[in-house]
Design a protein around this motif. Structure first.
Motif, short mmCIF file in Angstrom:
data_model
loop_
_atom_site.label_atom_id
_atom_site.label_comp_id
_atom_site.label_asym_id
_atom_site.label_seq_id
_atom_site.Cartn_x
_atom_site.Cartn_y
_atom_site.Cartn_z
N ASN A 1 0.84 -1.19 0.00
CA ASN A 1 0.00 0.00 0.00
C ASN A 1 0.88 1.25 0.00
OD1 ASN A 1 -1.88 2.02 0.39
ND2 ASN A 1 -2.42 1.40 2.47
N TRP B 1 -6.87 -0.77 -0.67
CA TRP B 1 -6.16 -1.62 0.29
C TRP B 1 -6.91 -1.52 1.61
CZ3 TRP B 1 -3.88 1.50 -3.27
CH2 TRP B 1 -2.92 0.93 -4.12
N GLY C 1 -6.15 2.63 2.02
CA GLY C 1 -5.50 3.17 0.84
C GLY C 1 -6.42 3.07 -0.35
N GLN C 2 -6.43 4.10 -1.18
CA GLN C 2 -7.28 4.14 -2.36
C GLN C 2 -6.47 4.68 -3.53
OE1 GLN C 2 -9.86 6.97 -0.52
NE2 GLN C 2 -11.44 5.48 -0.06
N GLN C 3 -6.79 4.19 -4.72
CA GLN C 3 -6.07 4.66 -5.91
C GLN C 3 -6.99 4.53 -7.12
OE1 GLN C 3 -2.61 2.35 -7.69
NE2 GLN C 3 -1.53 4.09 -6.79
N THR D 1 -5.73 -6.41 -0.99
CA THR D 1 -5.96 -5.48 -2.10
C THR D 1 -7.08 -5.99 -2.99
OG1 THR D 1 -3.56 -5.12 -2.09
CG2 THR D 1 -4.80 -4.24 -3.97
N ARG E 1 -0.87 -5.19 2.29
CA ARG E 1 -2.28 -5.18 2.69
C ARG E 1 -3.12 -5.96 1.69
NH1 ARG E 1 -1.84 -3.79 7.85
NH2 ARG E 1 -1.17 -1.64 8.20
N GLU F 1 0.75 3.71 2.96
CA GLU F 1 1.35 3.32 4.24
C GLU F 1 2.82 2.95 4.07
OE1 GLU F 1 -1.89 1.26 6.99
OE2 GLU F 1 -1.62 0.16 5.11
N ARG G 1 -8.26 0.77 -7.31
CA ARG G 1 -7.75 -0.18 -6.33
C ARG G 1 -7.95 0.33 -4.91
NH1 ARG G 1 -1.65 -2.60 -6.98
NH2 ARG G 1 -2.51 -3.00 -9.05
#
Length: 198
Positions: A96, A117, A144-146, A106, A104, A99, A115
């Motif tokens: 991630n 996490w 986490g975001q993407q 995913t 993580r 972080e 994506r």
């Protein structure tokens, strides 16, 4: 680590496949109503926007543990499909970037490659919900975001994820007892439903 041994994986797959078939018959009114064990509820103010069924493996590697030898979880590998049996996402372990590269769970959308996490914040093995021999149900918080490179955001808006209706996936009871087993891998079949909340 030792090389992956096909006969070992086949033996573990046969054992786990039988367990999955046994728990597919495990039903309850709670499941049909979408209920979850206490502690796995998503905080108020969040709504589900995607539900998908996963089929794949929970992956383990044999390691030397403080009290001997044991199977260490090494991440999932699964494909998620919607009710029309169309693939919507993949599920795996990855670093991630939010972080500092922490590994993580995913989920990546199959179309727009957005994506997320997440990390588990609660789990349940309540026998009223969780089938015998199945991995726990989970409540996960997105850490986490993407978005996808083309601007895709299907998954990147998720804030919580529930893992429910699990079958199989537990570490095998055998195969990791001696120094010669260190490095052996076990790819254990499992199924689950994942519900994404925003």
């Amino acid at each position: 680590m030792g090389a992956y041994r096909v006969p070992d994986a086949i033996m573990i797959w046969k054992h786990s496949a039988a367990a999955i078939l046994a728990v597919l018959a495990h039903t309850s009114i709670a499941h049909a109503q979408g209920a979850v064990p206490g502690g796995l509820e998503v905080p108020a103010g969040h709504a589900p926007f995607l539900t998908a069924h996963a089929e794949g493996t929970q992956n383990y590697v044999c390691v030397l543990a403080p009290d001997g030898f044991g199977w260490q979880f090494h991440g999932p590998q699964a494909t998620l499909a919607n009710d029309a049996m169309t693939q919507v996402a993949t599920h795996f372990l990855s670093p991630n970037p939010i972080e500092g590269g922490a590994a993580r769970a995913t989920w990546q959308h199959s179309a727009d490659t957005s994506r997320v996490w997440a990390v588990a914040i609660a789990n349940s093995t309540d026998a009223a919900f969780v089938a015998p021999g199945a991995i726990p149900w989970l409540l996960l918080k997105v850490v986490g975001q993407q978005g996808g490179p083309g601007g895709g955001t299907t998954l990147s808006g998720a804030l919580f994820i529930q893992r429910t209706n699990t079958a199989g996936g537990q570490a095998p009871p055998t195969g990791c007892k001696t120094a010669q087993d260190v490095g052996r891998k076990a790819l254990v079949p499992y199924e689950a439903d994942y519900v994404f909340y925003q």
